[in-house]
Design a protein around this motif. Structure first.
Motif, mmCIF file in Angstrom:
data_model
loop_
_atom_site.group_PDB
_atom_site.id
_atom_site.type_symbol
_atom_site.label_atom_id
_atom_site.label_comp_id
_atom_site.label_asym_id
_atom_site.label_seq_id
_atom_site.Cartn_x
_atom_site.Cartn_y
_atom_site.Cartn_z
ATOM 1 N N PHE A 249 -47.540 -20.214 54.659
ATOM 2 C CA PHE A 249 -46.454 -19.840 53.747
ATOM 3 C C PHE A 249 -47.011 -19.419 52.390
ATOM 4 O O PHE A 249 -46.648 -18.352 51.858
ATOM 5 N N ASN A 250 -47.877 -20.247 51.818
ATOM 6 C CA ASN A 250 -48.408 -19.944 50.488
ATOM 7 C C ASN A 250 -49.229 -18.659 50.488
ATOM 8 O O ASN A 250 -49.130 -17.836 49.564
ATOM 9 N N THR A 251 -50.031 -18.464 51.533
ATOM 10 C CA THR A 251 -50.863 -17.267 51.600
ATOM 11 C C THR A 251 -50.029 -16.013 51.797
ATOM 12 O O THR A 251 -50.232 -14.994 51.124
ATOM 13 N N SER A 252 -49.086 -16.070 52.744
ATOM 14 C CA SER A 252 -48.253 -14.896 53.024
ATOM 15 C C SER A 252 -47.348 -14.569 51.841
ATOM 16 O O SER A 252 -47.196 -13.403 51.458
ATOM 17 N N LYS A 253 -46.766 -15.588 51.254
ATOM 18 C CA LYS A 253 -45.908 -15.349 50.091
ATOM 19 C C LYS A 253 -46.737 -14.848 48.913
ATOM 20 O O LYS A 253 -46.324 -13.929 48.191
ATOM 21 N N GLY A 254 -47.926 -15.427 48.732
ATOM 22 C CA GLY A 254 -48.793 -14.974 47.652
ATOM 23 C C GLY A 254 -49.175 -13.520 47.812
ATOM 24 O O GLY A 254 -49.215 -12.762 46.834
ATOM 25 N N ALA A 255 -49.458 -13.091 49.072
ATOM 26 C CA ALA A 255 -49.808 -11.688 49.320
ATOM 27 C C ALA A 255 -48.644 -10.769 48.993
ATOM 28 O O ALA A 255 -48.813 -9.700 48.395
ATOM 29 N N ALA A 256 -47.432 -11.187 49.381
ATOM 30 C CA ALA A 256 -46.244 -10.375 49.108
ATOM 31 C C ALA A 256 -45.971 -10.282 47.608
ATOM 32 O O ALA A 256 -45.710 -9.186 47.079
ATOM 33 N N MET A 257 -46.028 -11.410 46.929
ATOM 34 C CA MET A 257 -45.737 -11.405 45.491
ATOM 35 C C MET A 257 -46.821 -10.640 44.731
ATOM 36 O O MET A 257 -46.547 -9.945 43.747
ATOM 37 N N SER A 258 -48.068 -10.765 45.174
ATOM 38 C CA SER A 258 -49.154 -10.024 44.539
ATOM 39 C C SER A 258 -48.964 -8.526 44.730
ATOM 40 O O SER A 258 -49.192 -7.734 43.807
ATOM 41 N N THR A 259 -48.540 -8.134 45.942
ATOM 42 C CA THR A 259 -48.253 -6.720 46.193
ATOM 43 C C THR A 259 -47.153 -6.236 45.268
ATOM 44 O O THR A 259 -47.246 -5.140 44.683
ATOM 45 N N PHE A 260 -46.110 -7.021 45.119
ATOM 46 C CA PHE A 260 -45.004 -6.649 44.222
ATOM 47 C C PHE A 260 -45.512 -6.500 42.793
ATOM 48 O O PHE A 260 -45.188 -5.521 42.106
ATOM 49 N N ASP A 261 -46.301 -7.459 42.334
ATOM 50 C CA ASP A 261 -46.778 -7.435 40.953
ATOM 51 C C ASP A 261 -47.693 -6.249 40.695
ATOM 52 O O ASP A 261 -47.716 -5.698 39.576
ATOM 53 N N ASN A 262 -48.453 -5.831 41.718
ATOM 54 C CA ASN A 262 -49.436 -4.771 41.513
ATOM 55 C C ASN A 262 -48.881 -3.372 41.764
ATOM 56 O O ASN A 262 -49.493 -2.390 41.342
ATOM 57 N N GLU A 263 -47.741 -3.267 42.476
ATOM 58 C CA GLU A 263 -47.166 -1.958 42.763
ATOM 59 C C GLU A 263 -46.464 -1.392 41.523
ATOM 60 O O GLU A 263 -45.985 -2.134 40.668
ATOM 61 N N LYS A 264 -46.399 -0.065 41.478
ATOM 62 C CA LYS A 264 -45.675 0.591 40.397
ATOM 63 C C LYS A 264 -44.180 0.343 40.577
ATOM 64 O O LYS A 264 -43.664 0.418 41.693
ATOM 65 N N LYS A 265 -43.520 0.037 39.492
ATOM 66 C CA LYS A 265 -42.097 -0.330 39.566
ATOM 67 C C LYS A 265 -41.268 0.565 38.660
ATOM 68 O O LYS A 265 -41.787 1.197 37.743
ATOM 69 N N MET A 266 -39.963 0.610 38.947
ATOM 70 C CA MET A 266 -39.014 1.345 38.108
ATOM 71 C C MET A 266 -38.183 0.349 37.310
ATOM 72 O O MET A 266 -37.962 -0.782 37.739
ATOM 73 N N GLY A 267 -37.730 0.809 36.172
ATOM 74 C CA GLY A 267 -36.843 -0.016 35.365
ATOM 75 C C GLY A 267 -37.579 -0.843 34.328
ATOM 76 O O GLY A 267 -38.784 -0.704 34.110
ATOM 77 N N SER A 268 -36.842 -1.710 33.708
ATOM 78 C CA SER A 268 -37.360 -2.555 32.632
ATOM 79 C C SER A 268 -37.991 -3.817 33.211
ATOM 80 O O SER A 268 -37.866 -4.096 34.407
ATOM 81 N N PRO A 269 -38.673 -4.616 32.370
ATOM 82 C CA PRO A 269 -39.182 -5.913 32.846
ATOM 83 C C PRO A 269 -38.079 -6.798 33.425
ATOM 84 O O PRO A 269 -38.330 -7.581 34.336
ATOM 85 N N ALA A 270 -36.871 -6.664 32.878
ATOM 86 C CA ALA A 270 -35.765 -7.457 33.419
ATOM 87 C C ALA A 270 -35.458 -7.057 34.855
ATOM 88 O O ALA A 270 -35.157 -7.912 35.704
ATOM 89 N N HIS A 271 -35.536 -5.739 35.142
ATOM 90 C CA HIS A 271 -35.339 -5.295 36.515
ATOM 91 C C HIS A 271 -36.431 -5.852 37.419
ATOM 92 O O HIS A 271 -36.160 -6.326 38.534
ATOM 93 N N ALA A 272 -37.671 -5.783 36.951
ATOM 94 C CA ALA A 272 -38.785 -6.304 37.756
ATOM 95 C C ALA A 272 -38.593 -7.790 38.051
ATOM 96 O O ALA A 272 -38.804 -8.249 39.185
ATOM 97 N N ALA A 273 -38.177 -8.536 37.039
ATOM 98 C CA ALA A 273 -37.959 -9.978 37.235
ATOM 99 C C ALA A 273 -36.822 -10.229 38.220
ATOM 100 O O ALA A 273 -36.904 -11.129 39.070
ATOM 101 N N LYS A 274 -35.772 -9.422 38.121
ATOM 102 C CA LYS A 274 -34.628 -9.582 39.011
ATOM 103 C C LYS A 274 -35.027 -9.374 40.469
ATOM 104 O O LYS A 274 -34.722 -10.205 41.337
#
Length: 403
Positions: A249-274
């Protein structure tokens, strides 16, 4: 490559709202947009761009990103009547467009803002000037599009224009906020755009902006969730204890969250947090199912192990019991063998005793016989002596006494 032809604008049949919708929809969906105008660029043409530029201003102010929201926009002007000052083609078009979009001190604030917004909204602004296509093209209602019906000057410019439009350097991938669209993403965006523009009211920039962010970020969440899910699917069958459940769980979730954090995102920091929270919650909710399945599997394995251990213990008990019984049987057999050997030895000893007794008896009998014989000889000697003393003589084997 997709080439789309929208309906003609700026006519007497289409409302301003519909023109704005079509204009903004085309702007949102294309990497290269061509606005075909007749004669000149009029101020109201620029005003029709207001919706798109307002959207551009909104995304620029809200997204916190430096890139311009749209890619390439070209003014294609036909029936150009001033080739002496601005020659046909792209070079004359560039000079003419620079003149149209220049912000002059005497311009009202509205005209200044429109020009600034247009410049800040597109990565590339171009203009091409075309001559009159000819009477056959312009007036003949039966004209079927053949090049033979075009004036020579128009055809010559068209032969220069089309290859340049379709050149590799001008065919760019559709981007939204600088991010390349895949076929799946583009399809989702276009469907959402169409749903929005089918409403009866004039579309507001914020609704498109929020929808664009939602579609992109939802797609990003889905991709990150797939990273998590693929890791879980590849690992869940090897889980054997609670610690491994937590590790997966920790490894798979960490990989997913790391991918999210490292990918280019749209919107404001509030959108990213949401949307990060959405991804986090989705993963946590999904993990309940496979964790429960994995835990049930672990408990079943433990139960199977317990039963196997009990069966092994029972088998060991039976083995030991069997071995004890076999040991006791062997000892009994050995005891019986010893007893039999003792009986045989006793019998042999008794037989030997009897033999010795028999030998003793026989020896005694022999002694007695010899003694008897000796006695008999002694008797005979005594008789012989007596016979001799009485004057007896031996005749043959017998002794006789003479009268």
């Amino acid at each position: 490559m997709i080439i789309a032809d929208s309906q003609g604008l700026f006519d007497t049949e289409t409302s301003t709202a519909d023109n704005s919708k079509i204009f903004s929809l085309v702007t949102l969906m294309t990497s290269m947009e061509i606005l075909n105008l007749q004669g000149i660029i009029q101020e109201d043409h620029l005003q029709y761009l207001q919706f798109a530029t307002e959207y551009a201003k909104f995304t620029t102010n809200q997204s916190g990103q430096d890139q311009k929201p749209f890619q390439s926009f070209m003014f294609l002007i036909r029936d150009w009547n001033n080739p002496d000052e601005y020659p046909f083609g792209f070079e004359g078009g560039r000079k003419y467009l620079d003149e149209v979009l220049v912000v002059k001190p005497q311009h009202p604030a509205e005209l200044k803002s429109v020009r600034e917004y247009i410049k800040s909204s597109f990565d590339k602004l171009t203009c091409s000037l075309l001559p009159y296509p000819g009477k056959t093209v312009a007036r003949d209602s039966n004209y079927d599009g053949r090049w033979a019906g075009m004036d020579e000057d128009f055809l010559s410019e068209l032969k220069l224009l089309i290859p340049k439009l379709l050149s590799v350097e001008n065919l760019t991938t559709k981007k939204i906020n600088g991010i390349d669209m895949t076929g799946t993403l583009a399809n989702e965006y276009f469907q959402q755009f169409l749903n929005i523009f089918q409403s009866s009211s004039v579309v507001q920039p914020q609704s498109i902006y929020e929808t664009t962010i939602d579609k992109f970020m939802t797609s990003l969440v889905n991709r990150c969730f797939d990273v998590y899910k693929n890791f879980v699917n590849n690992s869940v069958n090897g889980i054997a204890n609670e610690d491994q459940i937590n590790n997966v769980f920790n490894t798979s979730k960490g990989a997913a969250m790391s991918t999210f954090d490292n990918e280019k995102k749209m919107g404001s920091p509030a959108h990213a947090a949401k949307y990060r929270d959405i991804l986090n919650t989705r993963i946590d909710n999904d993990s309940v199912g496979w964790k429960g399945t994995a835990m049930a599997k672990i408990l079943k394995i433990r139960e199977d192990q317990r039963r196997a251990e009990e069966a092994a213990r029972e088998a060991e008990r039976l083995r030991r019991e069997r071995e004890e019984q076999e040991r006791l049987a062997r000892e009994r057999q050995e005891q019986l063998a010893r007893e039999e050997a003792a009986r045989v030895a006793a019998a042999a000893q008794h037989a030997e005793f009897l033999r010795q007794q028999q030998l003793a008896i026989e020896a005694e009998q022999e002694r007695q016989r010899l003694a008897e014989e000796e006695r008999q000889r002694e008797i005979r000697r005594q008789q012989m002596h007596k016979f001799r003393n009485r004057g007896g003589t031996k005749k043959g084997n017998h002794w006789v006494i003479e009268p």
